[in-house]
Design an enzyme around this catalytic site. Structure first.
Site, short mmCIF file in Angstrom:
data_model
loop_
_atom_site.label_atom_id
_atom_site.label_comp_id
_atom_site.label_asym_id
_atom_site.label_seq_id
_atom_site.Cartn_x
_atom_site.Cartn_y
_atom_site.Cartn_z
CG HIS A 160 -1.95 1.01 1.10
ND1 HIS A 160 -1.36 2.48 1.72
CD2 HIS A 160 -3.29 1.51 0.97
CE1 HIS A 160 -2.52 3.37 1.76
NE2 HIS A 160 -3.45 2.76 0.99
CG HIS A 220 -0.23 9.80 -5.30
ND1 HIS A 220 -1.33 10.21 -6.11
CD2 HIS A 220 -0.87 8.72 -4.44
CE1 HIS A 220 -2.57 9.44 -5.70
NE2 HIS A 220 -2.10 8.66 -5.04
CG ASP A 269 -6.32 8.11 -6.53
OD1 ASP A 269 -6.83 7.01 -5.73
OD2 ASP A 269 -5.60 8.73 -6.31
ZN LIG Z 1 -4.67 5.49 -4.50
#
Ligand SMILES: [Zn+2]
Length: 398
Positions: A160, A220, A269
């Protein structure tokens, strides 16, 4: 009609479609990524399996009608809300995959590994649905899901974030041979936590475990630290930028030096909006806002060079991030994943076709979509649109 390679949405959390628009107000003094996350956690924990499937179907329907032919689904809902396992531990992943196949798009299920709340932080009850007891549990889930016999389905690994996955887990994951996606440096506090725990940037920890390769996608990278640019370059890794979500969450803008030097793909996203061309054009428009210049991401004096570069971000770069060969391009022998955009409209009159698609279009321009040669959207509408919307209604917030 302008025929293009089908769009690849390389970073999606489908269930987050459930609360679109319901977080556009300020419940307390300050609203930011972390308070948004509280709202997201409450949605993540109230949806039963059938609700997650219905929300996924809704998100994937919207994607298909917006020209998306493959999604990278960063999937982190694994267990019952109390943390107990379903009879089939991959129940929720299977439902998300089923939703994509019902709609008719390809899915790379990026199975998330989530081990903890953070460095020296007790896990939060709201995270029980995500947490694995060991890295092996995540790898076993991937192994089981990779047995699914449908050529439209593939699987990858998604540790994650450096916050949620300790270094010891990353060491085990370094051997994984498929696509690896990871949220990296989305928020400054994530960098601060990595500095406190490891004394270096999140990406430096990832690099030290030997995980950076052309199959690694950093999602990101909004707040990179010193040295991260050369780490990505040396590893041949790419960045998945999610501009509409990064603006929606107040994350910030990817620094221009990264946009120029590193291969980029894009994702919807949080599903605040599903419009891959909006993501692609934002790569350039944000670069202009930061640079105070025009035409930043384009080679000098190459006709249509900018539109082509941005189309690569929604095409071949996204496909490469998901480990798909021969996708995201129009070529003999490539997969027939195609989108036809209707240019027969006032906004496109006199505009060069590629520039019309990249800089002027919206999802309503999508006329027909084919996945592997099968038409899944005809005249702008998916054949199961009405039933998918009907089934989704009871799970949406009102
Ligand atoms: Zn995400």
């Amino acid at each position: 009609v302008l025929l293009l390679p089908g769009f690849v949405n390389a970073h999606s959390h489908a269930f987050q479609r459930a609360f679109r628009g319901h977080v556009q107000w300020r419940p307390k003094g300050r609203d930011d990524f972390w308070s948004w996350r509280e709202a997201m956690y409450s949605v993540a924990n109230e949806l039963p399996p059938e609700g997650i499937e219905a929300m996924s179907r809704l998100a994937f329907l919207e994607m298909a009608e917006a020209g998306v032919t493959q999604v990278g689904e960063f999937h982190y809902l694994h267990h019952n809300p109390d943390g107990s396992k379903y009879d089939d531990p991959n129940e929720l992943a299977r439902r998300v995959i089923a939703a994509a196949l019902d709609v008719g798009i390809r899915i790379c299920l990026l199975r998330v590994a989530y081990g903890r709340a953070g460095h020296n932080r007790a896990s939060v009850p709201a995270q029980r649905r995500f947490i694995d007891l060991s890295p092996t549990a995540a790898l076993e889930a991937i192994e089981a899901l990779s047995q699914l016999a449908d050529e439209r389905v593939s699987v990858g690994l998604a540790p994650h974030s450096i916050r949620a996955v300790p270094k010891s887990w990353l060491q085990e994951f370094a051997q994984f041979s498929g696509p690896i996606h990871m949220h990296v440096s989305e928020q400054p506090s994530e960098n601060g936590a990595a500095m406190a725990e490891y004394g270096c940037s999140p990406l430096a920890v990832i690099q030290k475990q030997g995980m950076l390769s052309p199959l690694f996608t950093a999602v990101h990278m909004t707040h990179p630290l010193s040295g991260d640019l050369s780490r990505l370059k040396e590893g041949g890794a790419r960045i998945c930028v999610c501009p509409t979500t990064e603006l929606d969450l107040g994350d910030g803008l990817l620094p221009n030096v990264y946009r120029e030097a590193i291969p980029l793909c894009v994702g919807s996203d949080s599903q605040a909006r599903i419009d891959m061309m909006a993501e692609a054009r934002a790569l350039e428009l944000h670069a202009r806002a930061l640079a105070g210049q025009r035409n930043v991401l384009t080679p000098v004096n190459e006709a249509h060079g900018l539109a082509k570069r941005l189309l690569k971000a929604v095409g071949s770069e996204g496909a490469a991030a998901l480990g798909a060969d021969q996708a995201g391009v129009l070529a003999v022998g490539a997969k027939a994943d195609l989108v036809g955009l209707s240019l027969d409209r006032p906004a496109a009159l006199g505009v060069p076709p590629l520039e019309a698609a990249v800089f002027s279009s919206n999802p309503d321009w999508v006329k027909d979509v084919w996945v592997g040669g099968t038409r899944v959207v005809r005249d702008g509408e998916h054949p199961h649109r009405a039933s998918i919307l009907r089934a989704a209604r009871q799970w949406l917030r009102h």
